[in-house]
Design a protein around this motif. Sequence first.
Motif, PDB file in Angstrom:
ATOM      1  N   ARG A   1      -0.540   3.609  -5.229  1.00  0.00           N
ATOM      2  CA  ARG A   1      -1.371   4.690  -4.694  1.00  0.00           C
ATOM      3  C   ARG A   1      -2.499   4.982  -5.661  1.00  0.00           C
ATOM      4  O   ARG A   1      -2.492   4.508  -6.794  1.00  0.00           O
ATOM      5  N   GLY A   2      -3.405   5.817  -5.251  1.00  0.00           N
ATOM      6  CA  GLY A   2      -4.406   6.366  -6.158  1.00  0.00           C
ATOM      7  C   GLY A   2      -5.119   5.313  -6.969  1.00  0.00           C
ATOM      8  O   GLY A   2      -5.625   4.322  -6.450  1.00  0.00           O
TER       9      GLY A   2
ATOM     10  N   ASP B   1      -6.483   9.424  -0.984  1.00  0.00           N
ATOM     11  CA  ASP B   1      -5.607   9.401  -2.169  1.00  0.00           C
ATOM     12  C   ASP B   1      -6.133  10.268  -3.311  1.00  0.00           C
ATOM     13  O   ASP B   1      -5.438  10.465  -4.304  1.00  0.00           O
TER      14      ASP B   1
ATOM     15  N   THR C   1       0.834  -1.215   0.000  1.00  0.00           N
ATOM     16  CA  THR C   1       0.000   0.000   0.000  1.00  0.00           C
ATOM     17  C   THR C   1       0.863   1.258   0.000  1.00  0.00           C
ATOM     18  O   THR C   1       0.368   2.351  -0.264  1.00  0.00           O
TER      19      THR C   1
ATOM     20  N   GLN D   1      -9.172   5.439  -0.746  1.00  0.00           N
ATOM     21  CA  GLN D   1      -8.842   5.679  -2.157  1.00  0.00           C
ATOM     22  C   GLN D   1      -9.386   7.040  -2.614  1.00  0.00           C
ATOM     23  O   GLN D   1      -8.654   7.827  -3.213  1.00  0.00           O
TER      24      GLN D   1
ATOM     25  N   ASN E   1      -3.667  12.250   8.846  1.00  0.00           N
ATOM     26  CA  ASN E   1      -4.707  11.399   8.247  1.00  0.00           C
ATOM     27  C   ASN E   1      -5.736  10.923   9.262  1.00  0.00           C
ATOM     28  O   ASN E   1      -6.872  10.618   8.891  1.00  0.00           O
TER      29      ASN E   1
ATOM     30  N   ARG F   1       1.277   3.376   5.175  1.00  0.00           N
ATOM     31  CA  ARG F   1       1.446   4.811   4.902  1.00  0.00           C
ATOM     32  C   ARG F   1       0.241   5.653   5.321  1.00  0.00           C
ATOM     33  O   ARG F   1       0.402   6.814   5.679  1.00  0.00           O
ATOM     34  N   PHE F   2      -0.980   5.065   5.273  1.00  0.00           N
ATOM     35  CA  PHE F   2      -2.139   5.875   5.662  1.00  0.00           C
ATOM     36  C   PHE F   2      -2.043   6.286   7.135  1.00  0.00           C
ATOM     37  O   PHE F   2      -2.576   7.316   7.531  1.00  0.00           O
TER      38      PHE F   2
END
Length: 205
Positions: A57-58, A104, A53, A100, A153, A146-147
């Motif tokens: 990304r995106g 993202d 992850t 997402q 976040n 990463r989130f």
Amino acid sequence: MSGLFVAFDGPGGAGKSTTVRLLRERLSEEGLPVVATTEPSHSALGRFTRAHTGDYRGLSLACLVAADRYHHLDTEIRPALAAERLVLCDRYLASSLVLQAGIDGVPSEFVRALNTHVDLPDLNVIMTAPPDVLRERLTTRGSHGRFEDDPANTGREIVLYQEVLPMLEGIGVSTLVIDTSPDVEVTVSRLIRTIQALWSHRHPQ
Ligand SMILES: Nc1ncnc2c1ncn2[C@@H]1O[C@H](COP(=O)(O)OP(=O)(O)OP(=O)(O)O)[C@@H](O)[C@H]1O
Ligand SMILES: Cc1cn([C@H]2C[C@H](O)[C@@H](COP(=O)(O)O)O2)c(=O)[nH]c1=O
């Protein structure tokens, strides 16, 4: 007659995995035929997605989690529901709408379109807590990716999960928001009562 499908979503550290594990144990002891699962799933694609992850990304991550979801439905969730099991899923569609689209920046119509053919849960539990509580838990437990690495976040996810509620209700998903600040036993007891009631309604003795 079919089983019952309950999904658990919410920001990192809200207690999804802990709660699903305890519910699986307790509801099994009560005699319910529980299947606990997670997304990304335990399939090869799910394991790849979970491990990357940070690299994808995106749009690409949106496609990976959607592809894993369809495979998960075909190989685990639908067979379990057809066998009249209670399926508890740690993360599902709402996570894609928040991570997402919301985090993202993938257009939400695209995320929704990717998920057009997924089965909807009978109940989507959205677990949440104040940002300081979540950050403290994540600091103690460690980040899962990463989130969660970006402290900003946490607050964004809390708001985004609130914002997807009307959309979920609009497509026919019953939602239940739970503040997990109290002790985990409070959360689990409440959810056991809710799920047992839904199960009894669907499977009268
Ligand atoms: N009321 C509570 N409910 C659930 N977990 C709690 C609660 N209070 C504290 N915790 C703790 O919070 C930490 C995070 O829980 P958990 O890993 O289940 O969260 P999660 O929502 O699955 O997180 P992630 O999205 O990062 O996988 C754990 O160490 C857990 O023991
Ligand atoms: C279902 C789903 C998952 N993800 C990401 C979010 C996390 O980085 C991992 C799941 O790990 P966790 O321990 O449950 O936090 O997968 C995602 O981006 N989108 C999704 O729909």
